[in-house]
Design an enzyme around this catalytic site. Structure first.
Site, mmCIF file in Angstrom:
data_model
loop_
_atom_site.group_PDB
_atom_site.id
_atom_site.type_symbol
_atom_site.label_atom_id
_atom_site.label_comp_id
_atom_site.label_asym_id
_atom_site.label_seq_id
_atom_site.Cartn_x
_atom_site.Cartn_y
_atom_site.Cartn_z
ATOM 1 N N ARG A 102 31.709 -16.449 7.356
ATOM 2 C CA ARG A 102 32.192 -16.069 5.948
ATOM 3 C C ARG A 102 31.295 -15.784 4.877
ATOM 4 O O ARG A 102 30.942 -14.827 4.141
ATOM 5 C CB ARG A 102 33.373 -16.806 5.299
ATOM 6 C CG ARG A 102 34.508 -16.844 6.133
ATOM 7 C CD ARG A 102 35.636 -17.721 5.506
ATOM 8 N NE ARG A 102 36.830 -17.657 6.473
ATOM 9 C CZ ARG A 102 37.936 -18.156 5.941
ATOM 10 N NH1 ARG A 102 38.105 -18.706 4.693
ATOM 11 N NH2 ARG A 102 39.080 -18.101 6.479
ATOM 12 N N ASP A 175 35.906 -18.287 -0.333
ATOM 13 C CA ASP A 175 34.744 -17.554 0.561
ATOM 14 C C ASP A 175 35.476 -16.447 1.442
ATOM 15 O O ASP A 175 34.614 -16.052 2.097
ATOM 16 C CB ASP A 175 34.160 -18.770 1.593
ATOM 17 C CG ASP A 175 35.338 -19.275 2.453
ATOM 18 O OD1 ASP A 175 36.466 -18.934 2.260
ATOM 19 O OD2 ASP A 175 34.978 -20.281 2.999
ATOM 20 N N ASP A 176 36.542 -16.071 1.459
ATOM 21 C CA ASP A 176 37.212 -14.752 1.690
ATOM 22 C C ASP A 176 37.351 -13.682 0.578
ATOM 23 O O ASP A 176 38.223 -12.902 0.824
ATOM 24 C CB ASP A 176 38.315 -14.898 2.651
ATOM 25 C CG ASP A 176 39.387 -15.797 1.852
ATOM 26 O OD1 ASP A 176 39.413 -16.148 0.575
ATOM 27 O OD2 ASP A 176 40.583 -15.901 2.364
ATOM 28 N N ASP A 264 44.508 -25.681 -7.299
ATOM 29 C CA ASP A 264 44.854 -24.492 -8.227
ATOM 30 C C ASP A 264 45.835 -24.700 -9.480
ATOM 31 O O ASP A 264 46.104 -24.406 -10.312
ATOM 32 C CB ASP A 264 45.002 -23.288 -7.750
ATOM 33 C CG ASP A 264 45.679 -23.168 -6.332
ATOM 34 O OD1 ASP A 264 46.205 -24.498 -6.038
ATOM 35 O OD2 ASP A 264 45.911 -22.113 -5.644
ATOM 36 N N HIS A 288 44.618 -13.094 0.216
ATOM 37 C CA HIS A 288 44.948 -12.633 1.655
ATOM 38 C C HIS A 288 46.286 -12.718 2.085
ATOM 39 O O HIS A 288 46.792 -12.181 3.160
ATOM 40 C CB HIS A 288 44.044 -13.488 2.763
ATOM 41 C CG HIS A 288 44.500 -14.749 3.019
ATOM 42 N ND1 HIS A 288 43.642 -15.966 2.185
ATOM 43 C CD2 HIS A 288 45.542 -15.640 3.390
ATOM 44 C CE1 HIS A 288 44.135 -17.032 2.513
ATOM 45 N NE2 HIS A 288 45.121 -16.878 3.225
#
Ligand SMILES: *[C@@H]1O[C@H](CO)[C@@H](O)[C@H](O)[C@H]1NC(C)=O
Ligand SMILES: *[C@@H]1O[C@H](CO)[C@@H](O)[C@H](O)[C@H]1NC(C)=O
Length: 332
Positions: A102, A175-176, A264, A288
């Site tokens: 990634r 990281d995506d 979060d 995603h």
């Protein structure tokens, strides 16, 4: 039968007359004309300190660019801030096993445009990657497990490094995430870093309800919105500084333990529930978990973050034209 029924009817009539009279005489016995409205659960919970924080609130400025998907704060005057990419601290959260699959992709693409202000928070040494790519790789020494504790440990280090950096904006990315830096800059420059700004995509269509541990008598219910970490979110320096009692120097971890929720959500808890600052909902951040194929191709460049993959659909990517085939660019 007939006589008896008349008798009962009469008796009922007299009784009801007497009762109505009584009700008229005693207004307090009359049914209340107001519909029964139960108080709504309070969304906010007062911070455990004195209220000096709240008086420091700066009036939110109006968003000058009324772009699709952003809630405009309703009051105040417009404050433009000439903003440079150097003013943004971009934290990318990753783990050792994704350095090759990634991170390399990010470093070859958007990170290369913002190398000095992007900090990669990971859980293992990788001197080779650091030297070869010249990126700011920070070993958080947190566990590599995908647990609440490990995630909160990384967020805690991200927060401390941001405060240390003196930069104006803190943006957390996964990281995506693919970050469209011009859109990010445009979005943030419609606010001022000294205002209380918390920007991101809510992951639910309603506030989350959590139980927080209170010292005296067990649990207390609390409701708040939070920006989903998987889509990325940003916090102004002004607001980040106010978060300090619950976020700095490891306090973030104990705050997260208090409500037993992921990183979060804990950010949302500190900002919305403790500091009483509202999340500015924006649909320009994408995780995603969304179906990104549905994003109209002509709007792709206006977005702030994109993401790829997902649990069910490994090929959850945006539709874009151009030179590269999906085989060459599988995470587009
Ligand atoms: C309340 O705020 C004042 C001013 O910042 C500070 O001096 C004082 O210690 C605070 N009190 C508590 C209980 O935190
Ligand atoms: C992680 O541990 C190393 C070695 O002890 C130390 O140099 C480094 O500062 C630590 N990282 C953080 C973010 O504390």
């Amino acid at each position: 039968m007939h006589i008896a029924s008349v008798g009962i009817n009469k008796l009922c009539f007299c009784l009801s007359l007497a009762l109505s009279g009584l009700l008229l005489l005693l207004p307090c016995l009359r049914p209340s004309p107001r519909p029964l409205v139960l108080p709504l659960p309070k969304a906010q919970f007062r911070p455990p300190t004195n209220s000096t924080h709240r008086n420091l609130n700066v009036t939110p400025a109006e968003v000058p660019l009324k772009r699709k998907g952003i809630d405009a704060p309703s009051t105040g005057h417009v404050k433009h801030e000439p903003l440079n990419i150097e003013d943004i601290f971009i934290a990318v959260k990753t783990t050792r096993k994704y350095h090759r699959s990634r991170l390399e992709l990010l470093i070859q693409t958007w990170v290369s445009q913002a190398k000095r202000q992007t900090y990669i928070f990971t859980d293992g040494e990788d001197k080779d990657l650091q030297l070869r790519t010249g990126t700011n790789l920070i070993n958080t020494n947190c566990s590599a497990a995908h647990t609440r504790q490990a995630l909160c440990c990384k967020m805690s280090v991200e927060y401390d490094k941001f405060i240390e950096s003196q930069k104006k904006w803190f943006c957390h990315m996964d990281d995506d995430n693919y970050v469209l830096l011009p859109s990010l800059l445009q979005l943030l420059s419609s606010y001022h870093h000294s205002q209380d700004v918390y920007l991101g995509r809510p992951s639910l269509d309603h506030p989350i309800e959590a139980s927080e541990k209170v010292k005296s008598n067990g649990l207390m219910s609390v409701q708040f919105w939070f920006a989903t970490g998987g889509a990325g979110f940003c916090i102004s320096r002004g607001l980040a500084l106010k978060m300090s009692p619950w976020a700095s120097l490891g306090n973030f971890i104990s705050t997260a333990e208090k409500i037993r929720l992921p990183d979060d959500c804990t950010i949302g808890y500190i900002i919305e529930a403790l500091l009483e600052v509202k999340l500015t909902h924006t649909l320009l951040f994408h995780s995603h978990l969304e179906n990104l194929r549905k994003l109209p191709p002509e709007t792709v460049v206006d977005q702030v973050t994109l993401s790829y993959g997902g649990f069910k659909n490994r090929r959850n990517v945006v539709s874009v034209g151009g030179r590269f085939s999906l085989a060459e660019d599988p995470t587009r």
